[in-house]
Design a protein around this motif. Structure first.
Motif, short mmCIF file in Angstrom:
data_model
loop_
_atom_site.label_atom_id
_atom_site.label_comp_id
_atom_site.label_asym_id
_atom_site.label_seq_id
_atom_site.Cartn_x
_atom_site.Cartn_y
_atom_site.Cartn_z
N MET A 179 0.60 -0.48 10.78
CA MET A 179 -0.01 -0.87 9.50
C MET A 179 -0.98 0.21 9.02
O MET A 179 -0.95 0.60 7.85
CB MET A 179 -0.76 -2.19 9.74
CG MET A 179 -0.90 -3.02 8.49
SD MET A 179 0.73 -3.47 7.83
CE MET A 179 0.23 -4.71 6.69
N ILE B 228 0.80 3.26 7.68
CA ILE B 228 1.30 3.11 6.30
C ILE B 228 0.16 3.32 5.31
O ILE B 228 0.30 4.02 4.30
CB ILE B 228 1.95 1.72 6.09
CG1 ILE B 228 3.15 1.58 7.02
CG2 ILE B 228 2.39 1.54 4.64
CD1 ILE B 228 3.76 0.19 7.05
N ALA B 229 -1.00 2.75 5.64
CA ALA B 229 -2.17 2.89 4.77
C ALA B 229 -2.57 4.35 4.64
O ALA B 229 -2.85 4.84 3.53
CB ALA B 229 -3.32 2.07 5.34
N ALA C 131 0.01 6.17 2.53
CA ALA C 131 -0.17 5.82 1.11
C ALA C 131 -1.35 6.57 0.53
O ALA C 131 -1.29 7.08 -0.59
CB ALA C 131 -0.37 4.31 0.97
N LEU C 132 -2.42 6.70 1.33
CA LEU C 132 -3.62 7.40 0.88
C LEU C 132 -3.33 8.88 0.66
O LEU C 132 -3.74 9.47 -0.35
CB LEU C 132 -4.75 7.21 1.90
CG LEU C 132 -6.12 7.61 1.41
CD1 LEU C 132 -6.60 6.62 0.34
CD2 LEU C 132 -7.12 7.63 2.55
N ILE D 139 -0.37 10.33 0.12
CA ILE D 139 0.53 10.51 -1.03
C ILE D 139 -0.23 10.30 -2.34
O ILE D 139 -0.05 11.04 -3.31
CB ILE D 139 1.75 9.56 -0.94
CG1 ILE D 139 2.59 9.93 0.29
CG2 ILE D 139 2.62 9.65 -2.18
CD1 ILE D 139 3.71 8.96 0.62
N SER D 140 -1.13 9.32 -2.35
CA SER D 140 -1.94 9.08 -3.56
C SER D 140 -2.79 10.30 -3.89
O SER D 140 -2.90 10.71 -5.05
CB SER D 140 -2.87 7.89 -3.36
OG SER D 140 -2.13 6.76 -3.01
N ALA E 252 -0.58 12.96 -5.30
CA ALA E 252 -0.17 12.60 -6.67
C ALA E 252 -1.33 12.76 -7.64
O ALA E 252 -1.15 13.22 -8.77
CB ALA E 252 0.34 11.16 -6.70
N LEU E 253 -2.53 12.43 -7.18
CA LEU E 253 -3.72 12.58 -8.02
C LEU E 253 -3.96 14.04 -8.36
O LEU E 253 -4.31 14.38 -9.48
CB LEU E 253 -4.95 12.02 -7.30
CG LEU E 253 -5.35 10.60 -7.68
CD1 LEU E 253 -6.53 10.15 -6.84
CD2 LEU E 253 -5.71 10.52 -9.16
N GLN F 298 -1.67 16.27 -8.57
CA GLN F 298 -0.65 16.64 -9.55
C GLN F 298 -1.03 16.17 -10.94
O GLN F 298 -0.71 16.81 -11.93
CB GLN F 298 0.67 15.97 -9.18
CG GLN F 298 1.52 16.83 -8.27
CD GLN F 298 2.94 16.33 -8.25
OE1 GLN F 298 3.20 15.14 -8.47
NE2 GLN F 298 3.86 17.22 -7.99
#
Lengths: 175, 74
Positions: free
Chosen positions: B1, B4-5, B8-9, B11-12, B15-16, B18
């Protein structure tokens, strides 16, 4: 956990919003309207409408040209296009130039030195290049009688009008 | 778990970064940047002449670039 996932989806959404979709070959160009650049300044309307409407050119071969006075190759492209327009306008060919100058006077000064007879519209917000997906200056989209993009012309070098003329002559012959 | 968190962090964050591209200057927005007053040097010819003089003087050190030089003949 759900907090992180929320951030993840939000950032993905924001990134996707920043992407633009460019018009590709074979796609139908969107309909557009815009104020005339010359009509507004000189008080003379080139047509009965106060605003240019692309719907008036349906069924014609249209060359949509994005230009600005600060763009070097536009000094070559506008006079060349004017010649092509005068040659083929009677056969169902039209040029629509979309000016993207921040200052309208710069564009008018440019047109004073290199006058053109085809309609020039003014898009100060820069919305149309976004819709068409302009990647450089100048960029032009040659549309066939059905409004499909048949050729995308990026930049303009002296002599390129020869090939362009052939392409236009070919598109005019299409039913 | 937790993995995954973290993923996600990361990748975020990527992406931010970008998303900074939103401030990109579009091709049709170069109006002000294309003006003469925005050029690095106001007079291209003078800048080129000065560059040549500098290069000739500093040729033994490699001129305006790091490599080469030595003869001072440029």
């Amino acid at each position: 956990m759900t907090f992180y996932l929320k951030i993840f989806w939000l950032t993905l959404l924001l990134t996707a919003a920043g992407q633009t979709l460019a018009l590709k070959l074979g796609e139908v160009a969107p309909a557009f309207t815009g104020p005339y650049l010359l009509a507004v300044e000189q008080g003379t309307e080139p047509s009965s409408a106060a605003e240019f409407d692309s719907a008036t050119l349906s069924g014609q071969v249209v060359y949509v040209d994005f230009w600005a006075s600060w763009c070097g190759p536009c000094r070559v492209s506008l006079p060349a296009l004017n010649n092509i327009y005068q040659e083929f306008s009677a056969q169902g060919f039209n040029v629509v130039a979309i000016n993207l100058n921040r200052d309208k006077n710069d564009a008018l000064e440019f047109l004073n030195e290199r006058p053109v007879v085809y309609p020039v519209i003014y898009d100060v917000q820069g919305q149309l290049p976004e819709v068409f997906g302009v990647k450089g200056m100048p960029t032009a989209f040659l549309l066939d009688r059905e409004g499909r993009v048949r050729h995308i012309h990026e930049g303009f070098r002296p002599g390129e009008e020869v090939k362009l003329r052939e392409l236009i002559a070919q598109l005019i012959k299409e039913p | 778990m937790k993995r995954i968190a973290t993923a996600a962090l990361v990748i975020s964050a990527a992406a931010l970064l970008q998303a900074c591209g939103i401030t990109e200057v579009k091709p049709w927005e170069r109006d002000y940047l294309a003006r003469p007053e925005m050029a690095w040097s106001p007079d291209a010819q003078t800048a080129s002449q000065r560059g040549h003089v500098y290069f000739s003087k500093e040729a033994s050190n490699g001129g305006a670039s790091a490599g080469g030089g030595g003869c001072g003949c440029n």
